[in-house]
Design an enzyme around this catalytic site. Sequence first.
Site, PDB file in Angstrom:
ATOM      1  N   GLU A 162       0.836  -1.131  -0.239  1.00  0.00           N
ATOM      2  CA  GLU A 162      -0.058   0.007   0.133  1.00  0.00           C
ATOM      3  C   GLU A 162       0.760   1.303  -0.045  1.00  0.00           C
ATOM      4  O   GLU A 162       0.613   2.064   0.923  1.00  0.00           O
ATOM      5  CB  GLU A 162      -1.026  -0.022   1.085  1.00  0.00           C
ATOM      6  CG  GLU A 162      -2.077  -1.279   1.111  1.00  0.00           C
ATOM      7  CD  GLU A 162      -3.029  -0.907   2.173  1.00  0.00           C
ATOM      8  OE1 GLU A 162      -4.218  -1.264   1.756  1.00  0.00           O
ATOM      9  OE2 GLU A 162      -2.825  -0.794   3.280  1.00  0.00           O
ATOM     10  N   GLU A 238      -6.407  -7.826  -0.795  1.00  0.00           N
ATOM     11  CA  GLU A 238      -6.662  -7.873   0.618  1.00  0.00           C
ATOM     12  C   GLU A 238      -8.304  -7.381   0.600  1.00  0.00           C
ATOM     13  O   GLU A 238      -8.963  -6.297   0.567  1.00  0.00           O
ATOM     14  CB  GLU A 238      -6.122  -6.581   1.227  1.00  0.00           C
ATOM     15  CG  GLU A 238      -4.758  -7.056   1.835  1.00  0.00           C
ATOM     16  CD  GLU A 238      -4.227  -6.030   2.900  1.00  0.00           C
ATOM     17  OE1 GLU A 238      -4.912  -5.106   3.582  1.00  0.00           O
ATOM     18  OE2 GLU A 238      -3.146  -5.807   3.154  1.00  0.00           O
TER      19      GLU A 238
END
Length: 603
Positions: A162, A238
């Site tokens: 991320e 995710e």
Amino acid sequence: MPTSALRFAIGDDDFLLDGEPFRILSGALHYFRVHPDQWADRIVKAREMGLNTIETYVAWNAHSPRPDAFETEGRLDLGRFLDTVAAHGMYAIVRPGPYICAEWDNGGLPAWLFERSGTGIRDSEPTYLAAVEDYYGHLAPILAPRQIDRGGPIILMQVENEYGAYGQDKEYLRKLTELNRRIGITVPLITVDQPIDEMLELGSLPELHKTGSFGSRVGERLDILRRYQPTGPLMCSEFWIGWFDSWGGHHHTTSADEAARNLEELLARGASVNIYMFHGGTNFGFTNGANDKGVYAPIVTGYDYDAPLDEAGNPTDKYWALRDVLAKYAGLDSAGGPDEAPGPRRAEPPAVGFDATVPLWQVLDVLGTPSVHEQPPTADELGHYRGFMLYRTEIAYRGAAILRFEEVRDRAQVFLDRGAVGVLARDHHDRVLALPAGDGASRVLEVLVEDQGRVDYGRRIGEPKGLIGPATLGGAPLAGWRVQPLELDDIEPVAAALREAATGLEGEAPELVVGPAFARAVFDLEETAADLFLDTSQWGKGVAWLNGFCLGRYWSRGPQRTLYVPGPLLREQGNELIVLELHAAADAQVRFTTSLSLGHTEV
């Protein structure tokens, strides 16, 4: 399980396994949060839910507690974990970071990195990259031979984590990509970011396959992801189906039916998925992370995450709801799967009293060596990166006086002549404390500081722990500190002192546990296959060890009311529980419950 080398690639529309379309149905399972003797059980249950892949982060700081160390034993045996994945017919996705977040202490980055002057973090600064290269060098012999094109289970590797939410150093991402290839990684490389324009733009490179992280508004988020990844398979790597808990909050749960509907929508769009988490496990020891978005919020010991398997590995309602969806895409027998109810459990052992207590002050000599400093150093300056620090100085004053610190990270208990005066808590932004009136006589001031978990997300990653900045009393600087990091990695020296104390009591068990103090209890079991759940609801705040293994922290603040005790830690005779109680135990009894107690689900 691949029995010979296969080729895994990214096609125009699909992932390709030896040239044939392949949909990744994955679940997150972090090897370092699960006892290694339980890995196989969790992996088999993933397969029986309909998954074909296991995803794991790699926690750099767990493997490298010091710059000269790289540990791969026990819960850190990544090679054994990947071999277990393969042995049960599953593929693997590995996410080595170097930053992982994961609600893990410091987001997985070693604290010693930040002590190197000039070191950049999560960017292309040379000192940082040199450390990352050394880390990847240790991973290479574990990961490279276990790739699918060499007969192993690994089909994908992730670059960073991320990154679009943190930085924009494209050169850093290029360096990481080159480093992966240089150590022998040949499988496709991916990145993950939330489907937000800026994050997807900043967090990847054209040569890396972009995936998303989200748990709702599936269609909208897949459409955004497709704009930035116009070819190849869509993947949510995710897929959030739960959440984590923080001390003082509530236990987070999400609807099993809603999670199933979102998963159905995702798979109906042809996307691949990694369910985060399939099984969360436990933040054993001092490994929990923390958040700080204006208020510091340390994460609890349990990482249940309201996942399909609970903290103890039992299927939940969410397991069955998601299995019903996955069955349509994985060719499952709708009647299959593990037993819906947890397996048979022993009758829990009867309550047992602590047989000895020892004040913290009496065992300081076996917990490390103090050093002398003019000003209070941080824990990091002394190379101490988890747990507790004890600061001591002598003071003299008349009348009322105010003790002040620039900042406390994260919780300080203040004592005068070893009598408790008060607590300074970071989450309350406490920095000053009124001391009892003095008469001018010399007194001993001691401050016991707990690192409650390093921030794992955002710009506060890597900040030092302990007492920060100068200390003053009545506005005058306090100098001449004697500082001792408490070495709790090996609890045996404390256990020996407690055994000696128990012998001296001659059968008279203590009725109270007044902290800060260590307490000991011993119990036997008729059989040791099943887990235990230690009831901490009547205790104050502290840490527990079972047979030398640190189960983690407990706190009356909640929401968590039990500590998970994996069955493989237990023995039939002489199980030894040791507790460091920081305040007081309302009940000097050790009790176990029949199941997890993770706390209330509403604020």
